[in-house]
Design a protein around this motif. Structure first.
Motif, PDB file in Angstrom:
ATOM      1  N   SER A  55     -34.010 -37.345  37.392  1.00  5.72           N
ATOM      2  CA  SER A  55     -35.442 -37.535  37.555  1.00  5.72           C
ATOM      3  C   SER A  55     -36.199 -37.322  36.259  1.00  5.72           C
ATOM      4  O   SER A  55     -36.136 -36.258  35.657  1.00  5.72           O
ATOM      5  CB  SER A  55     -35.995 -36.612  38.640  1.00  5.72           C
ATOM      6  OG  SER A  55     -37.364 -36.913  38.823  1.00  5.72           O
ATOM      7  N   LEU A  56     -36.915 -38.363  35.844  1.00  3.26           N
ATOM      8  CA  LEU A  56     -37.901 -38.221  34.786  1.00  3.26           C
ATOM      9  C   LEU A  56     -39.281 -38.273  35.456  1.00  3.26           C
ATOM     10  O   LEU A  56     -40.263 -38.674  34.851  1.00  3.26           O
ATOM     11  CB  LEU A  56     -37.763 -39.336  33.743  1.00  3.26           C
ATOM     12  CG  LEU A  56     -36.403 -39.471  33.041  1.00  3.26           C
ATOM     13  CD1 LEU A  56     -36.442 -40.584  31.998  1.00  3.26           C
ATOM     14  CD2 LEU A  56     -35.997 -38.155  32.373  1.00  3.26           C
ATOM     15  N   GLY A  57     -39.296 -37.887  36.727  1.00  3.10           N
ATOM     16  CA  GLY A  57     -40.548 -37.979  37.490  1.00  3.10           C
ATOM     17  C   GLY A  57     -41.203 -36.638  37.714  1.00  3.10           C
ATOM     18  O   GLY A  57     -42.203 -36.529  38.420  1.00  3.10           O
ATOM     19  N   VAL A  58     -40.632 -35.608  37.116  1.00  5.23           N
ATOM     20  CA  VAL A  58     -41.115 -34.267  37.433  1.00  5.23           C
ATOM     21  C   VAL A  58     -42.177 -33.814  36.439  1.00  5.23           C
ATOM     22  O   VAL A  58     -41.883 -33.622  35.256  1.00  5.23           O
ATOM     23  CB  VAL A  58     -39.962 -33.241  37.424  1.00  5.23           C
ATOM     24  CG1 VAL A  58     -40.438 -31.926  38.012  1.00  5.23           C
ATOM     25  CG2 VAL A  58     -38.769 -33.769  38.180  1.00  5.23           C
ATOM     26  N   GLY A  59     -43.393 -33.634  36.925  1.00  6.52           N
ATOM     27  CA  GLY A  59     -44.480 -33.221  36.039  1.00  6.52           C
ATOM     28  C   GLY A  59     -44.601 -31.718  35.927  1.00  6.52           C
ATOM     29  O   GLY A  59     -45.690 -31.168  36.017  1.00  6.52           O
ATOM     30  N   GLU A  60     -43.502 -31.039  35.727  1.00  5.01           N
ATOM     31  CA  GLU A  60     -43.581 -29.594  35.482  1.00  5.01           C
ATOM     32  C   GLU A  60     -42.404 -29.173  34.609  1.00  5.01           C
ATOM     33  O   GLU A  60     -41.379 -29.853  34.564  1.00  5.01           O
ATOM     34  CB  GLU A  60     -43.623 -28.794  36.786  1.00  5.01           C
ATOM     35  CG  GLU A  60     -42.382 -28.889  37.650  1.00  5.01           C
ATOM     36  CD  GLU A  60     -42.463 -27.968  38.876  1.00  5.01           C
ATOM     37  OE1 GLU A  60     -42.949 -26.844  38.733  1.00  5.01           O
ATOM     38  OE2 GLU A  60     -42.025 -28.397  39.952  1.00  5.01           O
ATOM     39  N   PRO A  61     -42.553 -28.053  33.891  1.00  4.09           N
ATOM     40  CA  PRO A  61     -41.491 -27.630  32.965  1.00  4.09           C
ATOM     41  C   PRO A  61     -40.155 -27.456  33.675  1.00  4.09           C
ATOM     42  O   PRO A  61     -40.110 -27.100  34.848  1.00  4.09           O
ATOM     43  CB  PRO A  61     -41.989 -26.278  32.455  1.00  4.09           C
ATOM     44  CG  PRO A  61     -43.464 -26.310  32.618  1.00  4.09           C
ATOM     45  CD  PRO A  61     -43.703 -27.129  33.849  1.00  4.09           C
ATOM     46  N   ASP A  62     -39.063 -27.743  32.947  1.00  9.42           N
ATOM     47  CA  ASP A  62     -37.740 -27.494  33.513  1.00  9.42           C
ATOM     48  C   ASP A  62     -37.262 -26.089  33.173  1.00  9.42           C
ATOM     49  O   ASP A  62     -36.162 -25.712  33.519  1.00  9.42           O
ATOM     50  CB  ASP A  62     -36.731 -28.541  33.016  1.00  9.42           C
ATOM     51  CG  ASP A  62     -36.627 -28.578  31.501  1.00  9.42           C
ATOM     52  OD1 ASP A  62     -37.670 -28.460  30.837  1.00  9.42           O
ATOM     53  OD2 ASP A  62     -35.505 -28.711  30.983  1.00  9.42           O
ATOM     54  N   PHE A  63     -38.095 -25.330  32.477  1.00  3.34           N
ATOM     55  CA  PHE A  63     -37.750 -23.935  32.196  1.00  3.34           C
ATOM     56  C   PHE A  63     -38.212 -23.078  33.372  1.00  3.34           C
ATOM     57  O   PHE A  63     -39.192 -23.395  34.036  1.00  3.34           O
ATOM     58  CB  PHE A  63     -38.470 -23.446  30.941  1.00  3.34           C
ATOM     59  CG  PHE A  63     -38.098 -24.216  29.705  1.00  3.34           C
ATOM     60  CD1 PHE A  63     -36.898 -23.974  29.060  1.00  3.34           C
ATOM     61  CD2 PHE A  63     -38.954 -25.184  29.201  1.00  3.34           C
ATOM     62  CE1 PHE A  63     -36.547 -24.690  27.920  1.00  3.34           C
ATOM     63  CE2 PHE A  63     -38.612 -25.911  28.060  1.00  3.34           C
ATOM     64  CZ  PHE A  63     -37.411 -25.652  27.412  1.00  3.34           C
ATOM     65  N   VAL A  64     -37.484 -22.010  33.623  1.00  2.41           N
ATOM     66  CA  VAL A  64     -37.946 -21.018  34.589  1.00  2.41           C
ATOM     67  C   VAL A  64     -38.906 -20.096  33.817  1.00  2.41           C
ATOM     68  O   VAL A  64     -38.761 -19.915  32.607  1.00  2.41           O
ATOM     69  CB  VAL A  64     -36.746 -20.235  35.156  1.00  2.41           C
ATOM     70  CG1 VAL A  64     -37.197 -19.129  36.093  1.00  2.41           C
ATOM     71  CG2 VAL A  64     -35.798 -21.188  35.874  1.00  2.41           C
ATOM     72  N   THR A  65     -39.888 -19.528  34.502  1.00  5.92           N
ATOM     73  CA  THR A  65     -40.802 -18.587  33.853  1.00  5.92           C
ATOM     74  C   THR A  65     -40.008 -17.527  33.087  1.00  5.92           C
ATOM     75  O   THR A  65     -39.066 -16.956  33.636  1.00  5.92           O
ATOM     76  CB  THR A  65     -41.666 -17.880  34.923  1.00  5.92           C
ATOM     77  OG1 THR A  65     -42.241 -18.866  35.774  1.00  5.92           O
ATOM     78  CG2 THR A  65     -42.760 -17.050  34.282  1.00  5.92           C
ATOM     79  N   PRO A  66     -40.371 -17.267  31.815  1.00 10.55           N
ATOM     80  CA  PRO A  66     -39.629 -16.250  31.053  1.00 10.55           C
ATOM     81  C   PRO A  66     -39.517 -14.921  31.829  1.00 10.55           C
ATOM     82  O   PRO A  66     -40.452 -14.526  32.533  1.00 10.55           O
ATOM     83  CB  PRO A  66     -40.479 -16.086  29.790  1.00 10.55           C
ATOM     84  CG  PRO A  66     -41.124 -17.413  29.610  1.00 10.55           C
ATOM     85  CD  PRO A  66     -41.395 -17.919  31.005  1.00 10.55           C
ATOM     86  N   TRP A  67     -38.386 -14.283  31.675  1.00  6.06           N
ATOM     87  CA  TRP A  67     -38.070 -13.116  32.497  1.00  6.06           C
ATOM     88  C   TRP A  67     -39.105 -12.011  32.362  1.00  6.06           C
ATOM     89  O   TRP A  67     -39.498 -11.387  33.341  1.00  6.06           O
ATOM     90  CB  TRP A  67     -36.664 -12.605  32.160  1.00  6.06           C
ATOM     91  CG  TRP A  67     -36.365 -11.300  32.832  1.00  6.06           C
ATOM     92  CD1 TRP A  67     -36.159 -10.101  32.251  1.00  6.06           C
ATOM     93  CD2 TRP A  67     -36.280 -11.083  34.259  1.00  6.06           C
ATOM     94  NE1 TRP A  67     -35.945  -9.137  33.202  1.00  6.06           N
ATOM     95  CE2 TRP A  67     -36.020  -9.706  34.445  1.00  6.06           C
ATOM     96  CE3 TRP A  67     -36.413 -11.901  35.375  1.00  6.06           C
ATOM     97  CZ2 TRP A  67     -35.881  -9.146  35.715  1.00  6.06           C
ATOM     98  CZ3 TRP A  67     -36.272 -11.340  36.637  1.00  6.06           C
ATOM     99  CH2 TRP A  67     -36.010  -9.982  36.789  1.00  6.06           C
ATOM    100  N   HIS A  68     -39.599 -11.756  31.138  1.00  6.14           N
ATOM    101  CA  HIS A  68     -40.528 -10.626  30.999  1.00  6.14           C
ATOM    102  C   HIS A  68     -41.798 -10.852  31.811  1.00  6.14           C
ATOM    103  O   HIS A  68     -42.406  -9.900  32.302  1.00  6.14           O
ATOM    104  CB  HIS A  68     -40.852 -10.360  29.510  1.00  6.14           C
ATOM    105  CG  HIS A  68     -41.642 -11.441  28.836  1.00  6.14           C
ATOM    106  ND1 HIS A  68     -42.992 -11.336  28.605  1.00  6.14           N
ATOM    107  CD2 HIS A  68     -41.285 -12.654  28.367  1.00  6.14           C
ATOM    108  CE1 HIS A  68     -43.411 -12.449  27.999  1.00  6.14           C
ATOM    109  NE2 HIS A  68     -42.405 -13.256  27.832  1.00  6.14           N
ATOM    110  N   ILE A  69     -42.163 -12.109  32.015  1.00  4.86           N
ATOM    111  CA  ILE A  69     -43.347 -12.413  32.817  1.00  4.86           C
ATOM    112  C   ILE A  69     -43.044 -12.196  34.305  1.00  4.86           C
ATOM    113  O   ILE A  69     -43.822 -11.577  35.044  1.00  4.86           O
ATOM    114  CB  ILE A  69     -43.812 -13.864  32.558  1.00  4.86           C
ATOM    115  CG1 ILE A  69     -44.228 -14.014  31.079  1.00  4.86           C
ATOM    116  CG2 ILE A  69     -44.944 -14.256  33.494  1.00  4.86           C
ATOM    117  CD1 ILE A  69     -44.555 -15.439  30.654  1.00  4.86           C
TER     118      ILE A  69
END
Lengths: 408, 159
Positions: A55-69
């Motif tokens: 999918s190049l259809g996803v309008g959101e980051p493919d990273f998970v929120t950084p752990w410290h956050i």
């Protein structure tokens, strides 16, 4: 534990107006009933029936929120920070937002009355429209644009007026196009650069004549700058920084894209005190306050998130250059998008319209992209490709697209 | 150069052509930068990260902390050299704290690693009181998490 609650409880909602509509009606408000469902929805339903789709259809980051956050939110829940916060959002967060906007873009907002913490930019947008529009007020929206703008204007009683942009101008809105659509009812201009879906950015020189138009015709500007951090070439130009614009701009931004925090729903609005106070009033009666754990996470993001944010941005930039080079090579011409994580190549040369292209690409090669017409006028003949995907997936998607294009 | 090094650190098999596209450079220029980094000893080797446990091969790793009496003139360096020449020794670090050197040793069985420590390491004159910690489970190594990857939880199409 610090008490984050307000000392004075918010007043209960005003006494209900006697809703005495007598005429029999359908179950649903006419404005909502008339509203078409998002063009993306249909496509999503199609994709979800398939496997092995890249999918190049996803309008959101493919990273998970950084752990410290994430950890900061977990900590706050463990410690029992589970109450409402101040309506406008935790004061500490507003102070940090104010300092960040000042440091990044050189615009200052008073955290006591010029900043509102919202539930994502989406809520900020809705509340902004409801705060400024009266029935029949027109809002100019450069298109192709994010799918929620028009409905938000309509739901607030306004009239959305699309302003087309095109590939010849790299999808930057032209002052003449705005001028041609001005009427006595024009109330506001909605800007969103860097742009979803095109990746277009606008620099200071390009925005100056548009700012002049706003001042000349006494228009408000609503500037959705959620992708501001994701500007890879040149500097992001913050709309309220332009001459005469601070007092007439509602700046919307948030944490979703820069800090990979989409699911937290954390945004903010900044603007002149009277507008922010009006927005806060609506927010107070509809939302009460943004979720507390998410606000705690946002505080951590602003305090310590810079390093990981910049790492992610560097990776997006590498993917951006790879996908632009790749699409141009396989014959899907694509202007050099300088921001967000989208490119908006033309598929006109293939002889297919954008929906057929996207549907056949999905069916035949299992690559999901979004047809450009889902984003309004000017989008026909284009597809949106999001490069918030791994390098390996982007390369495989390009290979499949090349195979597909060569077969046509 | 650092951007290119970071790309290779993430995936050493990224080709000069890919790196060129990712960084907006010419492939020849990328090749030249890489060659230069190799020549200067900045880019030392291209290695794979392998989960040997999954491959069904047992390898025993131990972390051995030792105290060392430093030598006149060369400090810890000579002792470190004597230790790092053993092929069983994967890494040697000079560290702060109560111990001086942290040595990582690899062997086919626990018994062999223990013998190596007792016969080779502990017998070096300046080495005192080695304390051995056997690795029991690898959670993360060199930035890679060894559990199964987190799935992509995003919806396939999002506005």
């Amino acid at each position: 534990m610090t008490d984050v609650r307000e000392t004075v409880r918010p007043a209960p909602p005003l006494s209900e107006a006697a809703a005495a509509a007598a005429a029999p009606r359908g179950l649903v408000n006419r404005a909502v009933a008339a509203m078409p469902p998002s063009g993306i929805r249909r496509f999503f339903d199609l994709v979800s029936t398939m496997t092995d789709v890249i999918s190049l259809g996803v309008g959101e980051p493919d990273f998970v929120t950084p752990w410290h956050i994430r950890e900061a939110a977990i900590w706050s829940i463990e410690k029992g920070y589970t109450t409402y916060t101040s309506n406008a959002g935790m004061f500490e967060l507003r102070v940090l937002v104010s300092a960040d906007v000042q440091a990044q873009y050189g615009v200052s907002y008073d955290p006591t009355n010029e900043i509102l913490i919202t539930v994502g930019v989406s809520e900020g947008l809705d509340v902004a429209m409801r705060a400024i529009l009266e029935p029949g007020d027109e809002v100019l929206i450069p298109e192709p644009s994010f799918v929620a703008y028009k409905p938000c204007v309509s739901l607030a009683g306004g009239v959305p007026v699309p302003v087309p942009t095109d590939a010849a101008h790299d999808f930057k809105v032209q002052p003449e196009a705005i001028e041609a659509r001005l009427t006595p009812r024009t109330r506001a201009l909605l800007l969103s650069y860097p742009s979803n879906p095109t990746g277009a950015t606008m620099c200071r020189e390009e925005l100056l004549p548009i700012a002049a138009l706003c001042c000349q015709h006494n228009l408000l500007a609503i500037s959705d700058e959620i992708y501001a951090h994701l500007t890879y070439e040149g500097e992001h130009c913050c709309v309220p920084r332009l001459p005469g614009m601070r007092e007439r701009t509602i700046l919307l931004n948030g944490f979703s894209k820069a800090y990979a925090m989409t699911g937290w729903r954390m945004g903010f609005a900044a603007g002149p005190a009277p507008v922010i106070q009006a927005m806060t009033k609506i927010h107070q009666y509809t939302m009460m306050s943004a979720p507390t754990a998410a606000q705690m996470a946002a505080i951590e993001a602003l305090k310590n998130g810079k390093h990981e944010r910049e790492e992610m941005i560097q990776q997006y930039n590498q993917r951006r250059q790879l996908i632009i080079a790749g699409l141009n090579r396989i014959g899907l011409p694509c202007f050099r998008a300088r921001g967000a994580f989208y490119v908006f190549p033309s598929v006109a040369g293939t002889g297919l319209d954008c929906e057929t292209f996207a549907e056949r690409l999905l069916a035949e090669e299992r690559v999901a992209v979004v047809p450009g017409n889902a984003f309004g006028i000017g989008g026909e003949g284009h597809i949106r490709c999001a490069y918030a995907a791994s390098l390996a997936n982007i390369e495989e998607a390009l290979r499949r697209m090349e195979r597909f294009v060569n077969r046509l | 150069m650092k951007e290119i090094l970071k790309i290779l650190e993430r995936d050493a098999r990224t080709t000069p052509e890919q790196i060129a596209a990712m960084t907006g450079r010419d492939p020849a220029e990328v090749r030249q930068i890489i060659a230069e980094a190799e020549a200067k000893g900045i880019l030392r080797r291209y290695k794979a990260t392998i989960d040997w446990e999954r491959a069904g091969e047992e390898r025993v790793i131990a972390f051995i902390d030792v105290r060392v009496s430093p030598q006149r003139g060369t400090g810890f360096d000579d002792i470190a050299r004597r230790i790092d020449r053993y092929p069983e020794v994967r890494s040697v670090y000079l560290v702060s704290g109560e111990q001086d050197l942290r040595v990582v040793v690899e062997g086919p069985t626990m018994r062999e690693v223990a013998f190596f420590v007792a016969e080779k390491l502990a017998t070096i004159e300046q080495v005192q009181s080695p304390s051995t910690h056997f690795l029991l489970k690898r959670y993360k190594e060199d930035g890679d998490i060894f559990d199964d990857e987190e799935p992509d939880r995003r919806l396939a199409v999002v506005p």
